[in-house]
Scaffold this motif. Structure first.
Motif, PDB file in Angstrom:
ATOM      1  N   ILE A   1     -22.357   4.960  13.100  1.00  0.00           N
ATOM      2  CA  ILE A   1     -22.077   6.032  14.062  1.00  0.00           C
ATOM      3  C   ILE A   1     -21.882   5.495  15.475  1.00  0.00           C
ATOM      4  CG2 ILE A   1     -23.048   8.084  15.161  1.00  0.00           C
ATOM      5  CD1 ILE A   1     -24.391   8.740  12.490  1.00  0.00           C
ATOM      6  N   TRP A   2     -20.832   5.970  16.129  1.00  0.00           N
ATOM      7  CA  TRP A   2     -20.529   5.656  17.528  1.00  0.00           C
ATOM      8  C   TRP A   2     -20.900   6.838  18.429  1.00  0.00           C
ATOM      9  CZ3 TRP A   2     -19.775   1.327  19.981  1.00  0.00           C
ATOM     10  CH2 TRP A   2     -19.112   1.291  21.221  1.00  0.00           C
ATOM     11  N   SER A   3     -20.559   8.065  17.997  1.00  0.00           N
ATOM     12  CA  SER A   3     -20.922   9.284  18.721  1.00  0.00           C
ATOM     13  C   SER A   3     -21.080  10.394  17.693  1.00  0.00           C
ATOM     14  CB  SER A   3     -19.854   9.656  19.756  1.00  0.00           C
ATOM     15  OG  SER A   3     -18.613   9.937  19.126  1.00  0.00           O
ATOM     16  N   TRP A   4     -21.737  11.500  18.101  1.00  0.00           N
ATOM     17  CA  TRP A   4     -21.953  12.589  17.152  1.00  0.00           C
ATOM     18  C   TRP A   4     -21.998  13.917  17.903  1.00  0.00           C
ATOM     19  CZ3 TRP A   4     -25.538   8.973  18.586  1.00  0.00           C
ATOM     20  CH2 TRP A   4     -26.750   9.417  19.115  1.00  0.00           C
ATOM     21  N   GLY A   5     -22.296  15.011  17.153  1.00  0.00           N
ATOM     22  CA  GLY A   5     -22.250  16.338  17.758  1.00  0.00           C
ATOM     23  C   GLY A   5     -20.842  16.863  17.899  1.00  0.00           C
ATOM     24  N   HIS A   6     -19.931  16.412  16.998  1.00  0.00           N
ATOM     25  CA  HIS A   6     -18.544  16.861  17.009  1.00  0.00           C
ATOM     26  C   HIS A   6     -18.322  17.921  15.938  1.00  0.00           C
ATOM     27  CE1 HIS A   6     -17.432  13.576  19.695  1.00  0.00           C
ATOM     28  NE2 HIS A   6     -18.044  12.724  18.888  1.00  0.00           N
ATOM     29  N   ARG A   7     -17.254  18.688  16.087  1.00  0.00           N
ATOM     30  CA  ARG A   7     -16.934  19.735  15.116  1.00  0.00           C
ATOM     31  C   ARG A   7     -15.788  19.310  14.200  1.00  0.00           C
ATOM     32  NH1 ARG A   7     -13.927  24.701  14.730  1.00  0.00           N
ATOM     33  NH2 ARG A   7     -15.102  26.266  13.533  1.00  0.00           N
ATOM     34  N   ASN A   8     -14.565  19.390  14.687  1.00  0.00           N
ATOM     35  CA  ASN A   8     -13.406  19.021  13.866  1.00  0.00           C
ATOM     36  C   ASN A   8     -12.406  18.277  14.739  1.00  0.00           C
ATOM     37  OD1 ASN A   8     -11.693  18.834  11.632  1.00  0.00           O
ATOM     38  ND2 ASN A   8     -10.770  20.835  11.987  1.00  0.00           N
ATOM     39  N   ILE A   9     -12.539  16.968  14.781  1.00  0.00           N
ATOM     40  CA  ILE A   9     -11.683  16.113  15.613  1.00  0.00           C
ATOM     41  C   ILE A   9     -10.357  15.908  14.909  1.00  0.00           C
ATOM     42  CG2 ILE A   9     -11.410  13.804  16.587  1.00  0.00           C
ATOM     43  CD1 ILE A   9     -14.504  13.656  16.649  1.00  0.00           C
ATOM     44  N   LEU A  10      -9.248  16.230  15.604  1.00  0.00           N
ATOM     45  CA  LEU A  10      -7.932  16.033  14.998  1.00  0.00           C
ATOM     46  C   LEU A  10      -7.034  15.129  15.825  1.00  0.00           C
ATOM     47  CD1 LEU A  10      -7.174  19.537  13.466  1.00  0.00           C
ATOM     48  CD2 LEU A  10      -7.883  17.448  12.318  1.00  0.00           C
ATOM     49  N   GLY A  11      -7.510  14.641  16.961  1.00  0.00           N
ATOM     50  CA  GLY A  11      -6.733  13.691  17.751  1.00  0.00           C
ATOM     51  C   GLY A  11      -7.635  12.706  18.452  1.00  0.00           C
ATOM     52  N   MET A  12      -7.237  11.436  18.446  1.00  0.00           N
ATOM     53  CA  MET A  12      -7.953  10.382  19.179  1.00  0.00           C
ATOM     54  C   MET A  12      -6.922   9.386  19.695  1.00  0.00           C
ATOM     55  SD  MET A  12     -11.405   9.295  17.079  1.00  0.00           S
ATOM     56  CE  MET A  12     -10.517   8.440  15.768  1.00  0.00           C
ATOM     57  N   ASP A  13      -7.157   8.857  20.887  1.00  0.00           N
ATOM     58  CA  ASP A  13      -6.306   7.779  21.398  1.00  0.00           C
ATOM     59  C   ASP A  13      -6.996   7.114  22.581  1.00  0.00           C
ATOM     60  OD1 ASP A  13      -4.156   6.070  21.359  1.00  0.00           O
ATOM     61  OD2 ASP A  13      -2.761   7.451  22.341  1.00  0.00           O
ATOM     62  N   TRP A  14      -6.447   5.950  22.952  1.00  0.00           N
ATOM     63  CA  TRP A  14      -6.983   5.137  24.048  1.00  0.00           C
ATOM     64  C   TRP A  14      -6.126   5.293  25.288  1.00  0.00           C
ATOM     65  CZ3 TRP A  14     -11.403   2.307  23.112  1.00  0.00           C
ATOM     66  CH2 TRP A  14     -11.789   2.202  21.772  1.00  0.00           C
ATOM     67  N   ASP A  15      -6.770   5.420  26.443  1.00  0.00           N
ATOM     68  CA  ASP A  15      -6.012   5.498  27.687  1.00  0.00           C
ATOM     69  C   ASP A  15      -5.759   4.096  28.244  1.00  0.00           C
ATOM     70  OD1 ASP A  15      -8.346   4.638  28.998  1.00  0.00           O
ATOM     71  OD2 ASP A  15      -8.773   6.586  29.906  1.00  0.00           O
ATOM     72  N   ALA A  16      -5.104   4.033  29.385  1.00  0.00           N
ATOM     73  CA  ALA A  16      -4.733   2.751  29.974  1.00  0.00           C
ATOM     74  C   ALA A  16      -5.940   1.952  30.434  1.00  0.00           C
ATOM     75  CB  ALA A  16      -3.785   2.983  31.155  1.00  0.00           C
ATOM     76  N   GLU A  17      -7.082   2.609  30.608  1.00  0.00           N
ATOM     77  CA  GLU A  17      -8.306   1.921  30.996  1.00  0.00           C
ATOM     78  C   GLU A  17      -9.140   1.514  29.786  1.00  0.00           C
ATOM     79  OE1 GLU A  17     -10.519   3.903  34.111  1.00  0.00           O
ATOM     80  OE2 GLU A  17      -8.701   4.941  34.782  1.00  0.00           O
ATOM     81  N   VAL A  18      -8.552   1.582  28.607  1.00  0.00           N
ATOM     82  CA  VAL A  18      -9.192   1.209  27.341  1.00  0.00           C
ATOM     83  C   VAL A  18     -10.426   2.077  27.098  1.00  0.00           C
ATOM     84  CG1 VAL A  18      -9.814  -0.749  25.866  1.00  0.00           C
ATOM     85  CG2 VAL A  18      -8.407  -1.140  27.870  1.00  0.00           C
ATOM     86  N   ARG A  19     -10.258   3.376  27.308  1.00  0.00           N
ATOM     87  CA  ARG A  19     -11.295   4.351  27.012  1.00  0.00           C
ATOM     88  C   ARG A  19     -10.797   5.251  25.884  1.00  0.00           C
ATOM     89  NH1 ARG A  19     -12.421   7.244  32.674  1.00  0.00           N
ATOM     90  NH2 ARG A  19     -10.193   7.649  32.364  1.00  0.00           N
ATOM     91  N   LEU A  20     -11.687   5.553  24.953  1.00  0.00           N
ATOM     92  CA  LEU A  20     -11.331   6.400  23.823  1.00  0.00           C
ATOM     93  C   LEU A  20     -11.560   7.871  24.182  1.00  0.00           C
ATOM     94  CD1 LEU A  20     -10.470   6.527  20.812  1.00  0.00           C
ATOM     95  CD2 LEU A  20     -12.914   6.446  20.235  1.00  0.00           C
ATOM     96  N   TRP A  21     -10.555   8.691  23.885  1.00  0.00           N
ATOM     97  CA  TRP A  21     -10.647  10.135  24.072  1.00  0.00           C
ATOM     98  C   TRP A  21     -10.400  10.824  22.736  1.00  0.00           C
ATOM     99  CZ3 TRP A  21     -11.046  12.524  29.086  1.00  0.00           C
ATOM    100  CH2 TRP A  21     -11.034  11.618  30.159  1.00  0.00           C
ATOM    101  N   GLU A  22     -10.988  12.013  22.572  1.00  0.00           N
ATOM    102  CA  GLU A  22     -10.728  12.803  21.369  1.00  0.00           C
ATOM    103  C   GLU A  22     -10.561  14.258  21.742  1.00  0.00           C
ATOM    104  OE1 GLU A  22     -12.710  15.246  19.831  1.00  0.00           O
ATOM    105  OE2 GLU A  22     -14.552  15.055  20.999  1.00  0.00           O
ATOM    106  N   VAL A  23      -9.796  15.004  20.900  1.00  0.00           N
ATOM    107  CA  VAL A  23      -9.625  16.432  21.068  1.00  0.00           C
ATOM    108  C   VAL A  23     -10.053  17.103  19.766  1.00  0.00           C
ATOM    109  CG1 VAL A  23      -7.177  16.431  20.375  1.00  0.00           C
ATOM    110  CG2 VAL A  23      -8.063  18.249  21.853  1.00  0.00           C
ATOM    111  N   GLU A  24     -10.837  18.193  19.891  1.00  0.00           N
ATOM    112  CA  GLU A  24     -11.398  18.827  18.702  1.00  0.00           C
ATOM    113  C   GLU A  24     -11.357  20.342  18.811  1.00  0.00           C
ATOM    114  OE1 GLU A  24     -16.072  18.937  18.688  1.00  0.00           O
ATOM    115  OE2 GLU A  24     -15.444  16.952  19.440  1.00  0.00           O
ATOM    116  N   HIS A  25     -11.331  20.971  17.642  1.00  0.00           N
ATOM    117  CA  HIS A  25     -11.348  22.424  17.552  1.00  0.00           C
ATOM    118  C   HIS A  25     -12.735  22.958  17.884  1.00  0.00           C
ATOM    119  CE1 HIS A  25      -7.537  23.662  15.348  1.00  0.00           C
ATOM    120  NE2 HIS A  25      -7.422  22.347  15.485  1.00  0.00           N
ATOM    121  N   GLY A  26     -12.776  23.956  18.748  1.00  0.00           N
ATOM    122  CA  GLY A  26     -13.978  24.735  18.901  1.00  0.00           C
ATOM    123  C   GLY A  26     -14.007  25.818  17.834  1.00  0.00           C
ATOM    124  N   PRO A  27     -15.032  26.697  17.850  1.00  0.00           N
ATOM    125  CA  PRO A  27     -15.065  27.812  16.894  1.00  0.00           C
ATOM    126  C   PRO A  27     -14.098  28.905  17.362  1.00  0.00           C
ATOM    127  CG  PRO A  27     -17.012  27.828  18.281  1.00  0.00           C
ATOM    128  CD  PRO A  27     -16.212  26.633  18.688  1.00  0.00           C
TER     129      PRO A  27
END
Length: 383
Positions: free
Chosen positions: A226-252
């Motif tokens: 495990i890297w992170s938790w407390g997520h619901r339904n992640i459907l997108g992930m990518d790295w920005d120019a600063e080498v940081r990971l971002w994700e987008v997820e569905h709320g209820p």
């Protein structure tokens, strides 16, 4: 952090409802929001994901029912890719993501390592997401086949139901690690239980084993993934120019989130959300002192995010470094500007169909797949 009100849409003008409201929020609803050209290139049955074979203009597309397709975007030639895995097809499950290692772009034809995710059946009407690794072998100007595909990671545990697999795959920019989104499988509470991998992002070596230095590595077992938790339904992930990971997820019902992913962070689901349960029961909003990581941006009404990339090309002037998110219910391409650890929606481009995935082509054009039967593959360029 930017946000949209949870109050009734009737109380707000459309220009506000399109945006993540806040002092720094802005949405382009003028002529610039229409300055894209959309070209239909092909149609597919229930596609889920797509990725360009490194060093080529061939786009590999996954179909949920368990098939792989290829299209040479330079010539328009379409072909079947053999060797797809057997999948548990139904609901939100089936064949999922496809990913390649960018460093394998040196050869224009021949072999590439291919990673696929899919829903796998278990005992007693259970199922779970898996990731497999194999080799994509192609002949010059001809067809391709996946060979030697083996499962290297399994979501744990398998549970009943057919929703919220997530199973999005992304590699770290140095290609040392593979990050896999593992949805909560619509079970909610396991997202707060680190003895399983539901509702989490896992960080693995390229062979699927737990990577060294993970936040909970000392606990062993699947917890070590495990890297992170407390997520619901992640459907997108990518790295920005600063080498940081971002994700987008569905709320209820409301509360879709864009998150900057940090190791060991708990993003609060289902204890916190800017949405509410589908039956109308409230969920406490995120608060600065609640002990959970806060979303960088969130949406109510939802955009129903399905995929995201950070734009790296030059074709769309001024977009470099922005997050581009495809929406299902919103039927739109959403452009998000990043400001440090916060973000805001900058523009929205209605496409006219439920959008399932987005990829950037070698020349900087955008390739967008619709969702469902007879879904269009669209090439999006500046007007």
């Amino acid at each position: 952090m930017t946000m949209i009100s949870k109050l009734s849409p009737a109380l707000f003008p459309a220009s506000i409802l399109l945006a993540s409201c806040g002092a720094t929020a802005h949405v382009d609803t003028g002529p610039a929001a229409a300055d894209v050209a959309v070209e239909e290139v092909a149609t597919y049955e229930r596609p889920w994901a797509a990725a360009f074979v490194p060093g080529t203009e061939v786009l590999v597309i996954t179909l949920k029912a368990g098939e792989l397709r290829g299209i040479d975007t330079a010539t328009g030639r379409q072909f079947v890719i053999t060797g797809a895995p057997q999948v548990d097809f139904g609901g939100q499950g089936g064949l999922g993501d496809v990913a390649f290692l960018p460093s394998e772009a040196a050869e224009t034809v021949g072999s590439r390592t291919i990673y696929l995710s899919w829903a796998e059946a278990g005992e007693n009407d259970t199922r779970g997401a898996v990731v497999g690794r194999g080799t994509l072998n192609c002949v010059a100007g001809g067809d391709c086949a996946v060979e030697g595909l083996k499962v290297i990671w399994r979501q744990a545990p398998k549970v009943t139901g057919r929703g919220h697999y997530s199973h999005r795959i992304r590699f770290s920019p140095d290609e040392r690690y593979m990050f896999v989104a593992s949805g909560d499988r619509q079970k909610m509470q396991p997202a707060q239980d680190t003895t399983n991998t539901l509702g989490s992002i896992v960080r693995l070596n390229l062979d699927g084993s737990p990577a060294e230095g993970n936040p909970l590595a000392s606990e062993g077992g699947v917890t070590a993934q495990i890297w992170s938790w407390g997520h619901r339904n992640i459907l997108g992930m990518d790295w920005d120019a600063e080498v940081r990971l971002w994700e987008v997820e569905h709320g209820p019902a409301g509360g879709d989130e864009l998150n900057l992913v940090k190791p060991g962070a708990n993003y609060g689901w289902p204890e916190r959300s800017f949405g509410e349960h589908y039956n109308g029961d409230p969920i406490p909003d995120h608060a600065a002192d609640d002990g959970f990581a806060q979303p960088a941006a969130h949406w109510t009404p939802v955009i129903a995010p399905s995929d995201m990339i950070f734009y790296r090309g030059d074709m769309f002037g001024g977009w470099k470094g922005d997050a581009l998110i495809t929406g299902l219910g919103s039927e739109a391409l959403v452009r998000v500007e990043i400001d440090g650890e916060t973000a805001h929606e900058a523009a929205r481009f209605p496409i006219g169909g439920r959008l399932r995935s987005i990829d950037e082509g070698p020349d900087g054009a955008l390739w967008v797949l619709e969702d469902g039967e007879g879904a269009r593959l669209l090439k999006v360029t500046p007007k």
